[in-house]
Design an enzyme around this catalytic site. Structure first.
Site, PDB file in Angstrom:
ATOM      1  N   PRO A   2     -77.529-110.607  15.991  1.00 20.49           N
ATOM      2  CA  PRO A   2     -78.772-111.035  15.047  1.00 20.49           C
ATOM      3  C   PRO A   2     -79.633-112.182  16.156  1.00 20.49           C
ATOM      4  CG  PRO A   2     -76.535-112.095  14.699  1.00 20.49           C
ATOM      5  CD  PRO A   2     -76.665-111.527  15.757  1.00 20.49           C
ATOM      6  N   GLU A   3     -80.918-111.920  16.143  1.00 23.47           N
ATOM      7  CA  GLU A   3     -81.833-112.643  16.470  1.00 23.47           C
ATOM      8  C   GLU A   3     -82.768-113.419  15.425  1.00 23.47           C
ATOM      9  OE1 GLU A   3     -84.079-110.797  19.817  1.00 23.47           O
ATOM     10  OE2 GLU A   3     -82.488-109.308  19.819  1.00 23.47           O
TER      11      GLU A   3
END
Length: 293
Positions: A2-3
DNA sequence: CCGCGGGCCTGAGAGC
DNA sequence: TGCTCTCAGGCCCGCG
C-alpha cells in the site's frame, strides 16, 4: 502493497466502523509482526473508545479517548477486513476458500458496535504500536517524514529545496520518504510519467536556480497531487493484496500509464515510444524513454 | 551526513 | 504435478 492512496482508502473504510466505537476485545493471533507487539497490547486497547482516524504518509493513526494513539502500517501485504456478521463466518478472499484465510489474520478488533475488524498480513512487514499522543512528535517512525503530498505545505519550492543537494536519481529521491511522504514505486513511476520527467534524471535538476521557480518542480508537484487524487477516487490499486475494507477491489490499476506495462505503447497521444523497465535502487522503474526527459 | 544493498517474510507465476 | 527461481505497493539497518 500500500502506498498513500491505498492507506487513505483503508482509513476511509475504517472510519465509519471505528469512530465512536469501543474496543471490546482485541485478539492477537500472532505477535511477531515487523516488530513484536508488546505483551500488554490487547489489554491497553480493550475498553478504549476511538475518537478519530487519521493518516500520516502510509501510517494509519487511531486516536483513543485515553490520549494514546494506535499507529499502524500495512507493510507490503497488509489489509483490513470489516465484517458485521461475526468474525468466524466472515467470507474468505476467494469463494473456494475454507477458513484458512484466518492463517494471516494476525490481529482482530472486536468493536462495541458489532464490527469485527481483521488485520491480515501474509508477509508480516506491517506493524502496530501504541504511543502516547504527546510523544507522537518524537516517534522515530514518523520523525523524519517529509511533507504530506496532498497537504498545503507541499509545493514546488519545497520539493526543489528537498532535491537540491541530492546526488541520486529523481526516482530514488521521490521514493525517499524524507523528501515527500507517502509515494511508493507505483505512484512515483506514474507521477514522473505525467510530469514527462525521466526517472534517471538527477534529482538536483528539479531544484531552483538563482531563486527562480523551476518549471519541472511545478509540473512534478501537480502530477503527484493529480495521480494521488485520481488513485484515491478509484479506491487505490489492487495488484495482489490490496482490498478495500469491504473486500472490494481498488480500480486504479486499470489507469496505469506505465507501471507494469513494459513493452506496451506509450499511451500519450502522438508519442510512439515503448514503455521500458529498468532497475533503480533495486526496484523496477517503468517509463517512456521518448516523452519522459 | 549520504547512498546503497541486504534482509525481513510469504505467495504467485514462469520455466523446466 | 512439482521443484526451483525470481519477483512483489515497504522500510530499517549496517556498511563504506
Amino acid at each position: 502493497m500500500p502506498e498513500l492512496p491505498e492507506v487513505e482508502t483503508v482509513r476511509r473504510g475504517l472510519e465509519p466502523v471505528m469512530q465512536g466505537a469501543r474496543f471490546e476485545r482485541v485478539e492477537t493471533r500472532r505477535h511477531d509482526l515487523r516488530w513484536p507487539l508488546p505483551g500488554d497490547f490487547a489489554a491497553r486497547l480493550e475498553g478504549q473508545t476511538v475518537s478519530g482516524l487519521g493518516r500520516r504518509a502510509k501510517y494509519l493513526t487511531v486516536d483513543l479517548a485515553s490520549g494514546e494513539v494506535l499507529l499502524m502500517h500495512l507493510g507490503m501485504s497488509g489489509s483490513f477486513r470489516v465484517s458485521h456478521e461475526g468474525y468466524e463466518r466472515r467470507p474468505g478472499k476467494y469463494h473456494h476458500e475454507q477458513p484458512q484465510h484466518l492463517t494471516h489474520d494476525h490481529v482482530v478488533f472486536h468493536m462495541s458496535n458489532g464490527a469485527h475488524i481483521a488485520f491480515n498480513d501474509p508477509r508480516r512487514f506491517g506493524c502496530m504500536k501504541l504511543i502516547p499522543r504527546g510523544r507522537l512528535a518524537e516517534e522515530p517512525l514518523l520523525r523524519a517524514l517529509g511533507p504530506e503530498p496532498l497537504g498545503n505545505t507541499f509545493d514546488a519550492a519545497m520539493l526543489a529545496r528537498a532535491c537540491r543537494a541530492k546526488k541520486t536519481s529523481l526516482k530514488a529521491a521521490l521514493l525517499d520518504q524524507r523528501v515527500v511522504a507517502g509515494l511508493g514505486n507505483i505512484y512515483v513511476c506514474e507521477a514522473l510519467y505525467r510530469a514527462r520527467l525521466s526517472p534517471k534524471r538527477r534529482a538536483s535538476t528539479v531544484a531552483s536556480r538563482a531563486g527562480a521557480p523551476n518549471p519541472r518542480a511545478v509540473a512534478l508537484v501537480q502530477a503527484i497531487r493529480d495521480v494521488l487524487n485520481d488513485a484515491i477516487r478509484a479506491g487505490g490499486s489492487s495488484l495482489r493484496d490490496h482490498r478495500r475494507t469491504d473486500g472490494e477491489l481498488g480500480l486504479f490499476q486499470h489507469q496505469f500509464a506505465v507501471y507494469d506495462r513494459e513493452g506496451e505503447r506509450c499511451p500519450r497521444r502522438r508519442c510512439h515510444g515503448t514503455i521500458r523497465r529498468i532497475v533503480q535502487a533495486g526496484r523496477s522503474t517503468f517509463f517512456c524513454p521518448v516523452c519522459q526527459r
